[in-house]
Design an enzyme around this catalytic site. Structure first.
Site, PDB file in Angstrom:
ATOM      1  N   HIS A 127       0.821  -1.207   0.000  1.00 17.71           N
ATOM      2  CA  HIS A 127       0.000   0.000   0.000  1.00 17.71           C
ATOM      3  C   HIS A 127       0.860   1.263   0.000  1.00 17.71           C
ATOM      4  O   HIS A 127       0.543   2.246   0.649  1.00 17.71           O
ATOM      5  CB  HIS A 127      -0.943  -0.012   1.206  1.00 17.71           C
ATOM      6  N   HIS A 128       1.944   1.257  -0.743  1.00 15.25           N
ATOM      7  CA  HIS A 128       2.880   2.375  -0.796  1.00 15.25           C
ATOM      8  C   HIS A 128       2.169   3.623  -1.325  1.00 15.25           C
ATOM      9  O   HIS A 128       1.415   3.560  -2.294  1.00 15.25           O
ATOM     10  CB  HIS A 128       4.062   2.036  -1.702  1.00 15.25           C
TER      11      HIS A 128
END
Length: 546
Positions: A478-479
């Protein structure tokens, strides 16, 4: 006049949405450039792209995956972490686990507090327009939009019900819709799956738009820099088939490469920290040290149990089981292959005084403790009945960064994750893993569990639990926030309309532009970025014409 009006770099979760919406009225010529290939080419890899459970085969496949890796991280006991990102039409929506989570209402109100147009009321309206939710329309869900969302209530493993019961016994009530009035609770996840196939943004948004004569899609074409005239973006350079090409546009360049590729491309184009760029011999167009900074990500870990009852391991491990579930999928479009592995999950608070959940749960009637190196064997799990309860933090305070380390546009950037670099993150993860054990100890599950395999009953002290999650946890992919949105260039890269501060005709519209990380999976808010970003582009285009 040039051959295109808008250039979109990256055909991922946001880029495919942008291509659809910008080309819809027929007034604008749009070019979408993707470094990866098509998702419809006839090959075995694309078979696994469209097969929902097939995403395990894509986890280490460089044909569709950028295969990034972080620097050795003290927070992970000096280990590097593997960061898969989609390199194919649909981007990471073509290789992800398909969970549809918007995030908490308060997340968006935080966005909107500094960025007009991004509060919960506006974002909820956009989500309702995006969705064709199987559960039907209400004040939160949408019906009739371009993206079908599976309610995911049929064909779940029976252990999901026992897990939900155990959560209730542990004080976490059943929640039928994490995207509804409340996020907290336990239940099953909605999925971007349609007719037993992955419903990526390439399938839902791009494929219909590709029929339009004003949309051109270039695949296996990697953009190497944005062309600048002073502080105005006028086009891009890209490589395709070993040849360099230049494409100029009449209106704007839009970066939708995601939290890694978008800041990388900004820096390659001379927009970023002046000291870094000068050290690499890149002419500085605009000094903004926020480019590549503020990187946020969720960290996750699984607690795994040997079960007394059959799980998906028992049917997916043997050859005859694979044959049976394959036959079931082909004949009926159902069974384990038609779903992601994360059937159930939830959100909880590690402390009662918190106003909203700070942890996310994942239930898998499945385990993969014995993988081969470089493999995520979802289709060949452990040779015993296993179950995993995973969790990830929703609001970490640790921040990393992503920067180029070479002027070579084909070189991977340097990724410093800085996992568990704050006491806050360590303490709440410690509280969270104890709660996972609390769930597993409840009557609904305890009688079905033979033993805890990971981390195992010998791991009991706080120090041992902390060392375990430093050793075994990692990104849940989930960068975000590396070109974050904000009111000024003092703390941000783009403004509330996704325009790069200090530069004309250049926007960043993807997860890198999140003002901060939302609580939950990031595919939905990435699609939201594309949807609302396109609205803003079209509004601004109308305004510029008077």
């Amino acid at each position: 006049m040039h051959e295109t009006d808008y250039i979109i770099v990256g055909a991922g979760s946001a880029g495919c949405v942008l291509a659809n919406r910008l080309s819809e009225n027929g007034k604008h010529r749009v070019t979408l450039i993707e470094a990866g290939g098509s998702d419809t080419a006839l090959n075995l890899t694309n078979f696994f792209v469209h097969l929902p459970l097939g995403y395990g085969k894509l986890f280490y496949n460089p044909a569709v995956n950028w295969m990034y890796a972080t620097e050795p991280d003290p927070g992970l006991n000096g280990q590097r972490d593997h960061w898969p990102r989609g390199k194919i039409l649909g981007g990471s929506s073509s290789i992800n686990a398909m969970v549809w989570i918007r995030g908490h209402k308060a997340d968006y109100d935080e966005w909107g507090a500094e960025n007009p147009g991004w509060g919960w009321q506006e974002c909820n309206a956009a989500y309702r327009a995006i969705e064709d939710n199987e559960a039907g329309a209400d004040a939160y869900r949408g019906k009739g939009g371009p993206l079908f969302i599976s309610e995911n209530r049929k064909g779940l493993h029976w252990l999901v019900d026992e897990y939900i019961k155990a959560c209730g016994q542990a004080g976490l009530p059943h929640n039928r819709d994490f995207n509804g009035a409340e996020q907290e609770g336990a239940g099953n996840y909605q999925m971007t799956i349609k007719d037993a196939r992955r419903n990526s943004t390439a399938r839902a948004f791009l494929r219909p738009a590709m029929k339009r004569p004003n949309l051109r899609v270039l695949t296996r074409a990697q953009v190497t820099r944005v062309l600048m005239e002073g502080r105005r973006a006028v086009g891009v350079d890209y490589l395709q088939g070993g040849q360099r090409h230049e494409l100029r546009c009449n209106a704007e360049v839009i970066l939708s490469g995601g939290a890694i590729n978008s800041p990388q491309l900004l820096e390659l184009s001379g927009i970023g920290n002046a000291g870094l760029l000068q050290g690499l011999g890149i002419p500085v167009v605009l000094d903004n040290p926020n480019v590549g900074e503020h990187m946020s990500d969720h960290q996750g870990i699984n607690y795994t149990f040997r079960m007394k009852v059959p799980t998906y391991n028992d049917i997916l491990r043997p050859w005859w089981g694979k044959f049976l579930v394959g036959l079931q999928y082909v004949l009926t479009g159902s069974g384990p292959l038609a779903k992601s592995i994360n059937h159930g999950g939830g959100f909880f608070r590690t402390r009662a005084d918190l106003t909203r959940p700070n942890m996310q749960l994942y239930l898998q009637a499945f385990s993969t403790l014995l993988p081969k190196a470089g493999e995520r064997p979802l289709l060949t799990p452990d040779p015993f009945p296993g179950l995993s309860i995973g969790l990830s933090n929703c609001r970490p305070t640790s921040r990393g960064h992503i920067h180029i380390q070479s002027p070579d546009p084909l070189a991977h950037p340097k990724i410093v994750a800085n996992v568990y670099s704050t006491d806050h993150d360590v303490q709440e993860m410690l509280e969270a893993v104890k709660y996972v054990r609390h769930i597993a100890a409840q009557p609904a599950l305890a009688g079905l569990i033979e033993e805890e395999l990971r981390p195992g009953p010998a791991v009991q002290s706080d120090a041992a639990l902390i060392d375990d999650f430093r050793q075994r946890s990692g990104t849940v992919y989930h960068h975000s926030c590396t070109a974050r949105m904000g009111a000024s260039a003092e703390a941000a890269v783009v403004d509330a309309r996704c325009r790069v501060h200090g530069v004309d005709s250049l926007r960043v519209i993807d997860a890198s532009a999140f003002p901060n990380l939302i609580a939950g999976n990031t595919n939905a808010p990435s699609i939201l970025m594309g949807w609302k970003g396109a609205e803003m582009l079209l509004e601004d285009a109308r305004g510029s014409r008077g």
